[in-house]
Design a protein around this motif. Sequence first.
Motif, PDB file in Angstrom:
ATOM      1  N   VAL A  30       0.654   0.297   4.262  1.00 42.11           N
ATOM      2  CA  VAL A  30      -0.243  -0.785   4.682  1.00 42.11           C
ATOM      3  C   VAL A  30      -0.096  -0.958   6.184  1.00 42.11           C
ATOM      4  O   VAL A  30       1.002  -1.211   6.684  1.00 42.11           O
ATOM      5  N   LYS A  31      -1.196  -0.802   6.909  1.00 41.03           N
ATOM      6  CA  LYS A  31      -1.176  -1.019   8.352  1.00 41.03           C
ATOM      7  C   LYS A  31      -2.500  -1.613   8.774  1.00 41.03           C
ATOM      8  O   LYS A  31      -3.426  -1.740   7.961  1.00 41.03           O
ATOM      9  N   TYR A  67      -2.816  -7.293  -0.448  1.00 40.47           N
ATOM     10  CA  TYR A  67      -3.033  -6.074  -1.224  1.00 40.47           C
ATOM     11  C   TYR A  67      -2.081  -6.072  -2.411  1.00 40.47           C
ATOM     12  O   TYR A  67      -0.896  -6.395  -2.266  1.00 40.47           O
ATOM     13  N   ARG A  91      -7.395   7.097   1.948  1.00 46.60           N
ATOM     14  CA  ARG A  91      -7.617   5.673   2.192  1.00 46.60           C
ATOM     15  C   ARG A  91      -8.026   4.980   0.901  1.00 46.60           C
ATOM     16  O   ARG A  91      -8.874   5.493   0.143  1.00 46.60           O
ATOM     17  N   HIS A  98      -9.517   1.669  -1.363  1.00 49.76           N
ATOM     18  CA  HIS A  98     -10.504   0.596  -1.318  1.00 49.76           C
ATOM     19  C   HIS A  98     -10.330  -0.289  -2.546  1.00 49.76           C
ATOM     20  O   HIS A  98      -9.751   0.123  -3.556  1.00 49.76           O
ATOM     21  N   ASP A  99     -10.837  -1.508  -2.455  1.00 48.53           N
ATOM     22  CA  ASP A  99     -10.693  -2.465  -3.544  1.00 48.53           C
ATOM     23  C   ASP A  99     -11.173  -1.883  -4.868  1.00 48.53           C
ATOM     24  O   ASP A  99     -12.241  -1.268  -4.950  1.00 48.53           O
ATOM     25  N   GLY A 137      -5.935  -2.544   9.431  1.00 52.62           N
ATOM     26  CA  GLY A 137      -7.250  -1.972   9.204  1.00 52.62           C
ATOM     27  C   GLY A 137      -7.366  -0.989   8.060  1.00 52.62           C
ATOM     28  O   GLY A 137      -8.486  -0.631   7.676  1.00 52.62           O
ATOM     29  N   GLU A 138      -6.256  -0.518   7.481  1.00 52.19           N
ATOM     30  CA  GLU A 138      -6.381   0.445   6.400  1.00 52.19           C
ATOM     31  C   GLU A 138      -5.126   0.503   5.536  1.00 52.19           C
ATOM     32  O   GLU A 138      -4.039   0.115   5.957  1.00 52.19           O
ATOM     33  N   VAL A 139      -5.311   0.999   4.316  1.00 50.84           N
ATOM     34  CA  VAL A 139      -4.211   1.218   3.376  1.00 50.84           C
ATOM     35  C   VAL A 139      -4.336   2.656   2.878  1.00 50.84           C
ATOM     36  O   VAL A 139      -5.389   3.059   2.380  1.00 50.84           O
ATOM     37  N   LEU A 140      -3.257   3.417   3.022  1.00 50.13           N
ATOM     38  CA  LEU A 140      -3.277   4.835   2.670  1.00 50.13           C
ATOM     39  C   LEU A 140      -2.274   5.123   1.557  1.00 50.13           C
ATOM     40  O   LEU A 140      -1.196   4.539   1.519  1.00 50.13           O
ATOM     41  N   ASP A 184      -9.967   0.600  -6.521  1.00 49.30           N
ATOM     42  CA  ASP A 184      -9.721   2.028  -6.736  1.00 49.30           C
ATOM     43  C   ASP A 184      -8.757   2.210  -7.901  1.00 49.30           C
ATOM     44  O   ASP A 184      -7.764   1.480  -8.023  1.00 49.30           O
TER      45      ASP A 184
END
Length: 216
Positions: free
Chosen positions: A159-160, A117, A187, A189-190, A162-165, A192
């Motif tokens: 960053v964890k 990421y 959340r 997404h690519d 399954g998801e990035v917040l 964004d």
Amino acid sequence: MQTRFDEFVVDSQRHQLLRGEEGVHLTPKAFDLLALLLERRPEAVSKDELESRIWGKTHVAETSLAGLVAELRRVLGDPGRPPRFIRTVHGFGYAFCGPASLGGATGPGPQAGEIVYRLAWLRREVSLRVGENLLGRDSDAVAWIDSSTVSRRHAVITVKAGEVLIEDLKSRNGTFVGGEKVESPVRLHDRDEIRLGSVIMTFRVCAASETESAPR
């Protein structure tokens, strides 16, 4: 052992500084200074101790240490005011202020196909690590942003698995994703678009192999 920060790797066994896969020239004493500051991060190290560790019992002028710091900042692309990696502690010494992580001698970098990421804005691009990534003008920020519209601790990206917040940290001018103000963790997404104050950034999700040719 290797120490990684931003696009750089310091290999203490090989006495080498790398940017990606390419070696970066540093004089031996400048390398020693960088390795020592990384070893003691985020603690500040006094000028007396730095001079003793680098030159031993040989007496040197204060400008000699300042010259090594200037060399490091030039090679690392650190403006110094404000600091990107090397922080001056006035009347005392210096400290390494950027995020860094340890790795094995062969390097634990992302493998081909692994998802990484990144944040990109203007001509800068930084990698996001697992866990919390502070954004703002604070010296500890993973993405240090030089803008008066950005708060010292503006937002955090977590960053964890399954998801990035992304979450706003009660910033003065707000955090926005896709034009929507962030009121609670959002959340990502690519591709964004993220806006901190007036600074626009792009969030990227890509394979490790794609980052090798990414612009710096």
